[in-house]
Design an enzyme around this catalytic site. Sequence first.
Site, PDB file in Angstrom:
ATOM      1  N   TYR A 154      11.848 -15.125 -76.388  1.00  0.00           N
ATOM      2  CA  TYR A 154      11.853 -14.306 -75.180  1.00  0.00           C
ATOM      3  C   TYR A 154      10.513 -14.506 -74.492  1.00  0.00           C
ATOM      4  CZ  TYR A 154      12.995 -10.159 -72.322  1.00  0.00           C
ATOM      5  OH  TYR A 154      13.287  -9.295 -71.287  1.00  0.00           O
ATOM      6  N   LYS A 182      15.011 -17.098 -73.574  1.00  0.00           N
ATOM      7  CA  LYS A 182      15.295 -16.234 -72.436  1.00  0.00           C
ATOM      8  C   LYS A 182      14.076 -16.330 -71.538  1.00  0.00           C
ATOM      9  CE  LYS A 182      16.261 -11.559 -70.838  1.00  0.00           C
ATOM     10  NZ  LYS A 182      16.464 -10.128 -71.193  1.00  0.00           N
TER      11      LYS A 182
END
Length: 320
Positions: A154, A182
């Site tokens: 992330y 992400k």
Amino acid sequence: MNWIYWVCVGQAGRMKPEANLTGLFVPLVTPFTDDLRLAPDALACLADEALSAGARGLVALGTTAEAATLTAEEKRAVVRICSAACRAHGAPLIVGVGTNDTAAAITTLRELAQSGDVAAALVPAPPYTRPGEAGTLAHFTALAEQGGLPLVVYDIPYRTGQPLSTSTLNTIGHLPEVVGVKYATGAIDAATMELLGSSSPGFAVLGGDDAVISPLLAAGAHGGILASANVRTADFAELISLWQRDATGPARKLGARLARLSAALFAEPNPTVIKGVLHAQGRIPSPAVRMPLLAASADAVRRAADLATIRTNAHHEAAA
């Protein structure tokens, strides 16, 4: 069939879990009652609705889920409910594991891996500590080697305080257990284009900035983990499908409309407006959030709810 299959990579013959991370993943909110108790039935309904509406999979315990305010028992309940929905739909479940304690993260990953129901973990760069890129690489290397789960990095520096260069992301992406990122850096710039053009096979780039997901998909992203899709799941799934089919005209039109919705849903801290809209739609029992978040203002919820009621007809536009 399990959604992960194993492929051989590298001269050493190490095995990489190649995850089918193409498409829409919905990071679910955690519904509460007015007195701030977990509302499990509402969560189960949200999970089923998202998957029935075209989401490829779900994300539990992300930022949108207010994971930082959940007890250990509540976190287990959320994962259990989302796992059941994903099993019923044959869909993958990604679970957020956010900590700046490497040893604690490894323990959590191992516990999730033992359940057998979690396809991957969504893990940010260690927040607040700011260990530098070398320390961040060491962190992910330890999690990959010892955690027992595929990992989605992330990259969200405006929350973690730790920027990651394209070179570092690609190095992390070459770890056999890392299956994607992400990408939520707040911009689509030269570094973004370099990442999209240089990432390794089996490493999916998923957009995480809702308002700019359409241009990121146009540039080659594989899908998105999008909080706004709690509200309009089918339309966000269709946006990804349109770009994948090179239906550029309809994709641009739908993307522009959804960008306006996303801007309204993020006008106040996430997920306060989203919860307000879901409550207005009768889909969750309360718009309540836990402190330090405060409930969204009535005006912000009204503006977003109005945009959420404007239906799109992407299929019709694609055929036009």
